[in-house]
Motif scaffolding. Structure first.
Motif, PDB file in Angstrom:
ATOM      1  N   ARG A 142       0.978  -1.234   0.209  1.00 38.34           N
ATOM      2  CA  ARG A 142       0.039  -0.306  -0.202  1.00 38.34           C
ATOM      3  C   ARG A 142       1.011   1.283  -0.105  1.00 38.34           C
ATOM      4  N   SER A 143       2.002   1.097  -0.256  1.00 43.55           N
ATOM      5  CA  SER A 143       2.882   2.507  -0.313  1.00 43.55           C
ATOM      6  C   SER A 143       2.514   3.211  -1.936  1.00 43.55           C
ATOM      7  N   ALA A 144       2.279   3.092  -2.169  1.00 38.12           N
ATOM      8  CA  ALA A 144       1.488   4.241  -3.058  1.00 38.12           C
ATOM      9  C   ALA A 144       0.519   5.394  -2.443  1.00 38.12           C
ATOM     10  N   ALA A 145      -0.604   4.734  -1.437  1.00 35.80           N
ATOM     11  CA  ALA A 145      -1.502   5.069  -0.661  1.00 35.80           C
ATOM     12  C   ALA A 145      -0.499   5.952   0.495  1.00 35.80           C
ATOM     13  N   HIS A 146       0.201   5.619   0.944  1.00 34.29           N
ATOM     14  CA  HIS A 146       1.099   5.990   1.991  1.00 34.29           C
ATOM     15  C   HIS A 146       1.788   7.453   1.304  1.00 34.29           C
ATOM     16  N   GLY A 147       2.192   7.445  -0.055  1.00 34.17           N
ATOM     17  CA  GLY A 147       2.930   8.427  -0.459  1.00 34.17           C
ATOM     18  C   GLY A 147       1.888   9.323  -0.853  1.00 34.17           C
ATOM     19  N   ALA A 148       0.487   8.930  -1.455  1.00 29.54           N
ATOM     20  CA  ALA A 148      -0.102  10.143  -1.527  1.00 29.54           C
ATOM     21  C   ALA A 148      -0.906  10.743  -0.438  1.00 29.54           C
ATOM     22  N   ALA A 149      -0.646  10.260   0.864  1.00 32.50           N
ATOM     23  CA  ALA A 149      -1.371  10.875   2.056  1.00 32.50           C
ATOM     24  C   ALA A 149      -0.255  11.541   2.608  1.00 32.50           C
ATOM     25  N   ALA A 150       1.598  11.043   2.399  1.00 30.82           N
ATOM     26  CA  ALA A 150       2.341  12.242   2.655  1.00 30.82           C
ATOM     27  C   ALA A 150       2.403  13.799   1.937  1.00 30.82           C
ATOM     28  N   ASP A 151       2.056  13.168   0.526  1.00 27.81           N
ATOM     29  CA  ASP A 151       2.340  14.718  -0.125  1.00 27.81           C
ATOM     30  C   ASP A 151       0.884  15.743   0.233  1.00 27.81           C
ATOM     31  N   ARG A 152      -0.044  14.508   0.393  1.00 32.00           N
ATOM     32  CA  ARG A 152      -0.686  15.713   0.749  1.00 32.00           C
ATOM     33  C   ARG A 152      -0.705  16.280   2.256  1.00 32.00           C
ATOM     34  N   LEU A 153       0.163  15.972   3.308  1.00 28.24           N
ATOM     35  CA  LEU A 153       0.650  16.711   3.825  1.00 28.24           C
ATOM     36  C   LEU A 153       1.684  17.789   3.839  1.00 28.24           C
ATOM     37  N   ARG A 154       2.050  18.055   3.068  1.00 25.09           N
ATOM     38  CA  ARG A 154       3.998  18.806   2.604  1.00 25.09           C
ATOM     39  C   ARG A 154       3.023  19.710   2.293  1.00 25.09           C
ATOM     40  N   ALA A 155       1.213  18.991   1.267  1.00 27.29           N
ATOM     41  CA  ALA A 155       0.862  20.749   0.764  1.00 27.29           C
ATOM     42  C   ALA A 155       0.195  21.404   1.502  1.00 27.29           C
ATOM     43  N   LEU A 156      -0.227  20.954   2.531  1.00 26.22           N
ATOM     44  CA  LEU A 156      -0.929  20.893   3.968  1.00 26.22           C
ATOM     45  C   LEU A 156       0.309  22.083   4.471  1.00 26.22           C
ATOM     46  N   GLY A 157       1.334  21.698   4.441  1.00 18.31           N
ATOM     47  CA  GLY A 157       2.523  22.952   5.528  1.00 18.31           C
ATOM     48  C   GLY A 157       2.540  21.891   6.445  1.00 18.31           C
ATOM     49  N   ARG A 158       1.755  20.434   6.807  1.00 13.39           N
ATOM     50  CA  ARG A 158       2.171  19.807   8.246  1.00 13.39           C
ATOM     51  C   ARG A 158       2.868  18.629   8.309  1.00 13.39           C
ATOM     52  N   LEU A 159       3.823  18.303   6.679  1.00 14.24           N
ATOM     53  CA  LEU A 159       4.733  18.016   6.663  1.00 14.24           C
ATOM     54  C   LEU A 159       6.116  18.273   6.421  1.00 14.24           C
ATOM     55  N   TYR A 160       6.834  19.145   7.642  1.00 20.81           N
ATOM     56  CA  TYR A 160       8.816  18.812   6.946  1.00 20.81           C
ATOM     57  C   TYR A 160       9.549  18.521   6.561  1.00 20.81           C
ATOM     58  N   PRO A 161      10.809  19.064   5.685  1.00 21.56           N
ATOM     59  CA  PRO A 161      11.869  18.270   5.952  1.00 21.56           C
ATOM     60  C   PRO A 161      12.588  18.730   6.175  1.00 21.56           C
ATOM     61  N   CYS A 162      14.147  18.157   7.101  1.00 20.10           N
ATOM     62  CA  CYS A 162      14.694  18.293   7.950  1.00 20.10           C
ATOM     63  C   CYS A 162      16.149  17.751   7.968  1.00 20.10           C
ATOM     64  N   TYR A 163      16.775  18.752   8.240  1.00 26.59           N
ATOM     65  CA  TYR A 163      17.880  17.361   7.178  1.00 26.59           C
ATOM     66  C   TYR A 163      19.370  17.805   8.142  1.00 26.59           C
ATOM     67  N   LEU A 208       7.689   5.206   8.523  1.00 26.46           N
ATOM     68  CA  LEU A 208       7.426   4.988  10.204  1.00 26.46           C
ATOM     69  C   LEU A 208       6.683   4.543  10.870  1.00 26.46           C
ATOM     70  N   TYR A 209       6.338   4.028  11.626  1.00 33.14           N
ATOM     71  CA  TYR A 209       5.236   3.071  11.645  1.00 33.14           C
ATOM     72  C   TYR A 209       4.314   4.119  11.952  1.00 33.14           C
ATOM     73  N   THR A 210       4.125   5.300  11.998  1.00 33.22           N
ATOM     74  CA  THR A 210       2.594   6.819  11.910  1.00 33.22           C
ATOM     75  C   THR A 210       1.965   6.474  11.524  1.00 33.22           C
ATOM     76  N   LEU A 211       3.001   7.190  10.377  1.00 28.93           N
ATOM     77  CA  LEU A 211       2.043   6.968   8.502  1.00 28.93           C
ATOM     78  C   LEU A 211       0.998   6.679   8.165  1.00 28.93           C
ATOM     79  N   PRO A 212       1.773   5.108   7.841  1.00 32.19           N
ATOM     80  CA  PRO A 212       1.032   4.220   7.365  1.00 32.19           C
ATOM     81  C   PRO A 212      -0.100   3.465   8.117  1.00 32.19           C
TER      82      PRO A 212
END
Length: 447
Positions: A77-98, A183-187
């Motif tokens: 179900r990785s495609a569904a997980h990726g789509a959800a991550a993209d939605r969260l990025r678009a909402l500004g709720r998922l942000y990159p850390c280096y 990680l476990y949380t999003l999927p």
């Protein structure tokens, strides 16, 4: 709407008795409420997840009496997980850390040294586009954190009642690793939402996860399930159970001869308002489970208690339930039922019946503890056929001949016939041993 519950183990090891508790509580809840049970393999750990462990999980659940209505694998179900991550990025709720792990550890130590909680400081949120570009040009690949709202998340817990988590006290959790794995949380959230899970019943070690996941559900505009967080099984010493405790794996318990009903009963009733007892039927057990009556204290699992429950089940087990297993250890069909009724009261597991079948069939090295008693027994040994009353009539004759009674009478006979000081009632064993073997053993011959 009928509930849909899920059990979501990682196929990275064998299930243990601690895993049996949430699996059973979910299955029994579904059974009691006319619902369905989903087995979802959380196999996002690509290195440690194996097909062998996945199959072992299915085998262990079937042994417990749990047959999933639905099955799913997170790796599919990785495609569904990726789509959800993209939605969260678009909402500004998922942000990159280096930050590297070493940099994060140094920050954590500094915060602890200053007496501050070791929370992530959200430094990545202050980076400009140019700074992020420079990081990536230097070869740094970001991991992605979920930006928590600093609010208290509250819910009505099936087990704990009013429950809440103050998300202001938590670090923004990493949802996506630098290698792109989750990680476990999003999927978990995405799959619960997409698959229609209505009730999430899991251990109390997930309470904080629930606070985070509720915010992810809400950010994705998904329907929230009902949550319940039960107490955890621990060892008798209070130690947490884990896959490292191989002797408490369901596989090991099965191989040791424990009955699934005994394991089910102890895994579910320990730490509840119900007295721990052996409950044969899944339906009966489902009727006893009330999530609202589960204790908040840890539930201590005592293997000795499992021994007692298992023995009580064996002592009343009908022959029909033991028949196939007796045949597997070589018990003759002609006498199998009489043998089972004669020995079951002395067994802790069905497998121990093999020891008593060897006593019946021989060879047995007799112990002649009182030559006078065994000689008289040999002289008065009645002709066959033997029945339930043969032992009583025979020992009465030996008593009249020798004057021996009580232990002085019965122990020499037991030692001669079985070579052992303890065992099943000889009134039931003697007809199985038969006159020929009894005669040779009373004479001191191996038979």
């Amino acid at each position: 709407m009928a509930p849909l519950v899920r059990f979501a183990p990682s196929p990275t090891g064998y299930l243990h008795i601690g895993n049996a508790r949430p699996a059973l509580l979910n299955a029994l809840f579904a059974r009691a409420h006319g619902g369905r049970f989903l087995l979802r393999l959380d196999d996002t750990d690509r290195e440690r997840s194996t097909e062998a462990f996945a199959q072992a999980i299915e085998t262990d659940l079937a042994w417990l009496g749990i047959v999933p209505d639905l099955r799913a694998r997170q790796s599919e179900r990785s495609a569904a997980h990726g789509a959800a991550a993209d939605r969260l990025r678009a909402l500004g709720r998922l942000y990159p850390c280096y930050e590297t792990p070493e940099e994060l550890e140094r920050r954590r130590k500094r915060q602890l040294g200053r007496g501050l909680p070791p929370l992530y400081d959200r430094a990545a949120l202050a980076l400009t586009e140019n700074e992020r570009a420079a990081m990536e040009a230097a070869g740094r690949i970001p991991h992605w954190r979920f930006r928590l709202e600093p609010q208290v998340v509250a819910w009505d817990d099936l087990v704990r009642g009013d429950a809440h988590v103050d998300c202001a006290s938590l670090s923004d959790p990493v949802l996506v690793r630098a290698d792109g794995s989750y990680l476990y949380t999003l999927p978990s959230v995405v799959d619960d939402a997409d698959l229609g899970v209505t009730h999430v019943i899991r251990g109390e070690d997930h309470v904080t996860n629930t606070g985070v996941q509720v915010q992810i559900f809400e950010a994705l505009r998904a329907v929230l399930p009902v949550f319940g967080h039960h107490n955890l099984l621990t060892t008798a010493d209070g130690e947490g159970l884990s896959k490292r405790l191989g002797h408490l794996s369901l596989r090991s318990l099965r191989e040791a001869g424990y009955e699934p009903a005994a394991v089910r009963s102890l895994a579910v009733l320990t730490g509840s308002a119900e007295a721990v007892r052996a409950v044969e039927s899944m339906d009966e057990l489902a009727g006893l489970v009330d999530l609202g009556h589960i204790s908040r204290a840890p539930a201590k699992f005592d293997p000795q208690e499992l021994d007692g429950l298992n023995a009580r089940l064996i002592h009343t087990m009908p022959f029909a339930d033991a028949k196939t297993r007796l045949a597997a250890i070589g018990v003759s069909d002609a006498v199998a039922e009489r043998f089972w009724l004669a020995v079951r009261a002395n067994l802790r597991t069905v497998g121990e019946a093999a020891d008593w079948w060897r006593i019946v069939e021989g060879p047995v090295t007799p112990v002649i503890a009182d030559a006078a008693v065994t000689a008289a027994a040999l002289e008065t040994l009645p002709p066959e056929p033997y029945g339930p009353e043969t032992w009583k009539a025979w020992t009465l004759a030996v008593r009249e001949r020798t004057g021996a009674k009580g232990k002085a009478l019965f122990m020499p006979l037991r030692l001669a016939l079985t070579g052992l000081e303890h065992g099943p009632d000889l009134a039931g064993l003697l007809p199985l041993i038969g006159r020929g073997r009894a005669e040779r053993r009373l004479s001191g011959a191996v038979a």
